[in-house]
Every structure is written in structure tokens, then in C-alpha cells.
Design an enzyme around this catalytic site. Structure first.
Site, PDB file in Angstrom:
ATOM      1  N   ASP A  89       0.515  -1.374  -0.003  1.00  0.00           N
ATOM      2  CA  ASP A  89      -0.031  -0.295  -0.344  1.00  0.00           C
ATOM      3  C   ASP A  89       0.787   1.134  -0.301  1.00  0.00           C
ATOM      4  OD1 ASP A  89      -2.192   1.484   0.053  1.00  0.00           O
ATOM      5  OD2 ASP A  89      -2.566   1.911   2.311  1.00  0.00           O
ATOM      6  N   SER A  90       0.056   2.128  -0.670  1.00  0.00           N
ATOM      7  CA  SER A  90       0.858   4.294  -0.309  1.00  0.00           C
ATOM      8  C   SER A  90       1.247   3.724   1.426  1.00  0.00           C
ATOM      9  CB  SER A  90       0.268   4.948  -1.046  1.00  0.00           C
ATOM     10  OG  SER A  90      -1.033   4.507  -0.771  1.00  0.00           O
ATOM     11  N   GLU A  99      -5.987  11.566   7.911  1.00  0.00           N
ATOM     12  CA  GLU A  99      -4.297  10.968   8.160  1.00  0.00           C
ATOM     13  C   GLU A  99      -3.917  12.455   9.549  1.00  0.00           C
ATOM     14  OE1 GLU A  99      -2.408  10.051   5.648  1.00  0.00           O
ATOM     15  OE2 GLU A  99      -2.521   8.199   5.533  1.00  0.00           O
ATOM     16  N   CYS A 107     -11.406   3.554  -1.754  1.00  0.00           N
ATOM     17  CA  CYS A 107      -9.907   4.774  -1.168  1.00  0.00           C
ATOM     18  C   CYS A 107     -10.047   3.372   0.108  1.00  0.00           C
ATOM     19  CB  CYS A 107     -10.317   6.162  -0.999  1.00  0.00           C
ATOM     20  SG  CYS A 107      -9.023   6.798  -0.117  1.00  0.00           S
ATOM     21  N   THR A 108      -8.692   3.516   0.900  1.00  0.00           N
ATOM     22  CA  THR A 108      -8.568   2.451   2.237  1.00  0.00           C
ATOM     23  C   THR A 108      -9.097   3.330   2.666  1.00  0.00           C
ATOM     24  OG1 THR A 108      -6.550   3.750   1.781  1.00  0.00           O
ATOM     25  CG2 THR A 108      -6.705   1.622   1.108  1.00  0.00           C
ATOM     26  N   HIS A 109      -8.931   4.930   2.910  1.00  0.00           N
ATOM     27  CA  HIS A 109      -9.181   5.514   3.646  1.00  0.00           C
ATOM     28  C   HIS A 109     -10.395   5.632   4.680  1.00  0.00           C
ATOM     29  CE1 HIS A 109      -4.900   6.278   4.272  1.00  0.00           C
ATOM     30  NE2 HIS A 109      -4.966   6.965   4.649  1.00  0.00           N
ATOM     31  N   TYR A 154      -0.600   8.368  -2.788  1.00  0.00           N
ATOM     32  CA  TYR A 154      -0.317   8.631  -3.891  1.00  0.00           C
ATOM     33  C   TYR A 154      -1.308   8.978  -4.741  1.00  0.00           C
ATOM     34  CZ  TYR A 154       3.241   4.813  -3.492  1.00  0.00           C
ATOM     35  OH  TYR A 154       3.771   3.925  -3.556  1.00  0.00           O
ATOM     36  N   GLY A 155      -2.036   9.736  -4.314  1.00  0.00           N
ATOM     37  CA  GLY A 155      -3.348   9.619  -4.407  1.00  0.00           C
ATOM     38  C   GLY A 155      -3.254  11.217  -5.603  1.00  0.00           C
ATOM     39  N   CYS A 197      -3.666  -0.781  -1.893  1.00  0.00           N
ATOM     40  CA  CYS A 197      -4.312   0.468  -2.494  1.00  0.00           C
ATOM     41  C   CYS A 197      -5.123   0.809  -3.833  1.00  0.00           C
ATOM     42  CB  CYS A 197      -2.928   1.316  -2.355  1.00  0.00           C
ATOM     43  SG  CYS A 197      -2.777   2.860  -2.802  1.00  0.00           S
ATOM     44  N   ASN A 198      -6.525   1.705  -3.505  1.00  0.00           N
ATOM     45  CA  ASN A 198      -6.662   1.826  -4.408  1.00  0.00           C
ATOM     46  C   ASN A 198      -6.127   2.740  -5.628  1.00  0.00           C
ATOM     47  OD1 ASN A 198      -9.982   1.099  -3.561  1.00  0.00           O
ATOM     48  ND2 ASN A 198      -8.739   1.406  -2.174  1.00  0.00           N
ATOM     49  N   THR A 199      -5.361   3.468  -5.249  1.00  0.00           N
ATOM     50  CA  THR A 199      -4.417   4.415  -6.798  1.00  0.00           C
ATOM     51  C   THR A 199      -3.728   3.659  -7.617  1.00  0.00           C
ATOM     52  OG1 THR A 199      -4.676   6.203  -5.026  1.00  0.00           O
ATOM     53  CG2 THR A 199      -3.713   6.244  -6.613  1.00  0.00           C
TER      54      THR A 199
END
Ligand code: I24
Ligand code: DGL
Length: 269
Positions: free
Chosen positions: A9-10, A151, A183-185, A41-42, A72-74
């Protein structure tokens, strides 16, 4: 010699997938890499995300994993096919499992997708959804302010919740019955997103489905781990290992060891 599932992942977001893999597949050893020195990364150009993902995969291949998971989705959106063409083990991303979950859920066929700029720009969710179900109506929106909210730990404060509602306002008129949190977040923002969208819109996050897909592939390949010994997982990150360890331990609710990685070659940051 036990072959691990490599997850990358990023940063820390992919820990959602790692945690779910550890829960659904408790015999499997996980090797996790978080590129915390170069997160997020987005907003980055696709070419750069592909380059970073290749570099992490090269690093992880020294552990001879039986599978690579791009959590990571991106990175999935822009690098999945590139990585698949370069390695001989199965490569799983988070987008197809999420898309399948949405297809299973939707009744009206009107599906929304939110994600980072890179994910939305790529059109990867729309492609994955319509590849399976061409009559779906897919409405997408990049939400670049959401990752910083999470974050910075502001996901519960009122201003952040108002921001989420304000950003998603145009989506309310789209008559969606299902929204992919691409998105992970974003699962951290579930409360605010639900308030913004109303109770009739199902929210889809892909960590659970991705773990299920990993399980299915390993089963089909006859590659499920058979050891009765508790696996010892390994965590790597490119940034501050102490910060990573504290976030990962609080998320996973277990003690872990983190190995810092310093790239041998100079990298773009
Ligand atoms: N949670 C914390 N700090 C972050 C985060 C997070 N990013 C996502 N999530 N980032 O603290 C801080 C800055 N980064 C910079 C790069 O290195 C890593 C740190 C949470 C308090 C715990 C002590 C939330 C989160 C997560 C796990 C999975 C998914 C996710 F913790 F979104
Ligand atoms: N992991 C990223 C994703 O799922 C979010 C954080 C980032 O932008 O790196 O798209």
C-alpha cells in the site's frame, strides 16, 4: 518454507486488507509493505505510481510470496495490469472485489464511486463494473480532501463532517442505491458519508471482499497454508518505523515488528 501473501500500500491504509486477511485466513503469513515515505499516491501522476508500485513489488519478490495484493485503490487503478504482466504469481487488487460487491448489492443499477484523483481519473472502477454488468449507470467523483481529514485524525470533528457532506451534496440528486468507498481511508468517514447520502444508499468497502477473493484463489490453486503454527507476519515501511508501528498496532490490535526500508536507488518524492 512457508510462502507468504505479500500486501502493499501507499502507507497505512492497506492495513484494513491485512487485518481482514489475518482474520479470514489465520494460517497465512502476511508480508506487508507501506510506502509511508511517499504517501499519498492519490494526487500523483499515474506513471509515478506505476514506478513506485514496481519498485515495491521488486522488493517483496525477494520473500517469494505466493500472491501479491495491491491493497491501495490508486495503485490498483493504474498499476494492476502492469504488475500482472511482470510477475508469475497471482496479483489481486482492491477494485474488482469492490466492484463485485456493488454489483451484488445494487437493485436500481445506479452505482456511485468515490476515490482519490488518481483512482477516479483512471476510470478503473467504471471499467471493472461495466465489464461485468454493461447496463449499470456509474457516477464517479474524486474527493481529494478526504484522505488528509483521516490522516490528520479529524474524521470525527464537525468541520470535517460538514466538508464531507458539502462535497457529496451533488451526489444526493443522483438517486444511487449503492456507493463504493474506493479508497482505503474512507471507511473512517462512514458516519459522515452515511449522513450525507441518507439511509437508502448502501456503502461498499472492499477490504472484506478482497480477503474473500484471496481466500478463493488460494483454495482453487491448492495453495492454502497448512501449518498449525501461528504465522509470524512481517511489516516493512519506507518512512518512520515507530510511527508506522504505533498506527499498525493500534489498528491490528497486536504486537508487530517493523523493519524500515531505505531504497538503494534515489527516488522521486
Ligand atoms: N491514522 C493515523 N495516522 C495516520 C491514520 C493515518 N492515515 C490513515 N489512518 N496518518 O493515526 C499519519 C501520517 N502518516 C504519514 C505516513 O506515515 C504513516 C503516518 C491513527 C492513530 C493510531 C495511533 C487511518 C487508517 C489506519 C489503518 C487503516 C486505514 C486507515 F490507521 F485509514
Ligand atoms: N491508499 C490510497 C487509496 O486507496 C489512499 C491514500 C493515498 O492517496 O495514498 O487510494
Amino acid at each position: 518454507m512457508q510462502h507468504a501473501i505479500a500486501i502493499l500500500d501507499s502507507g497505512v491504509g492497506g492495513l484494513t486488507v491485512a487485518k481482514e486477511v489475518m482474520r479470514q485466513l489465520p494460517r497465512e503469513k502476511v508480508v506487508y509493505f507501506g510506502d509511508t515515505a511517499r504517501t499519498p499516491y492519490g494526487p500523483r501522476p499515474a506513471e509515478q505510481v506505476i514506478q513506485f508500485t514496481r519498485q515495491i513489488v521488486d522488493y517483496l519478490l525477494q520473500y517469494k510470496p505466493k500472491m501479491i495484493v495491491i491493497a491501495c485503490n490508486t495503485a490498483t487503478a493504474v498499476a494492476l495490469e502492469d504488475i500482472r504482466s511482470r510477475v508469475s504469481v497471482p496479483v489481486v487488487g482492491v477494485i474488482h472485489p469492490g466492484a463485485r460487491a456493488a454489483i451484488k448489492t445494487t437493485r436500481s443499477g445506479r452505482v456511485g464511486v468515490i476515490g482519490t484523483e488518481g483512482t477516479i481519473r483512471s476510470g478503473a472502477y467504471e471499467t471493472a463494473l461495466r465489464e461485468i454488468s454493461p447496463q449499470l449507470q456509474v457516477v464517479s467523483m474524486a474527493c481529494p480532501s478526504f484522505v488528509p481529514i483521516v490522516e490528520q485524525g479529524r474524521y470525527e470533528d464537525d468541520i470535517a463532517r460538514e466538508e464531507v457532506k458539502h462535497v457529496l451534496r451533488p451526489f444526493r440528486e443522483e438517486h444511487l442505491d449503492c456507493l463504493i468507498l474506493g479508497c482505503t481511508h474512507y471507511p473512517y468517514l462512514t458516519g459522515a458519508i452515511r449522513e450525507a447520502m441518507g439511509p437508502s444508499v448502501a456503502l461498499i468497502s472492499s477490504a472484506d471482499e478482497t480477503a474473500r477473493e484471496i481466500s478463493t484463489i488460494l483454495y482453487h490453486n491448492g495453495q492454502l497454508a497448512q501449518s498449525n503454527q501461528e504465522p509470524v507476519h512481517q511489516f516493512f515501511c519506507s518512512g518512520d518505523p515507530h510511527l508506522f508501528r504505533s498506527i499498525a498496532q493500534s489498528w491490528l490490535k497486536e504486537e508487530i515488528q517493523v523493519t524500515p526500508v531505505v531504497w538503494r536507488v534515489p527516488t522521486i518524492s
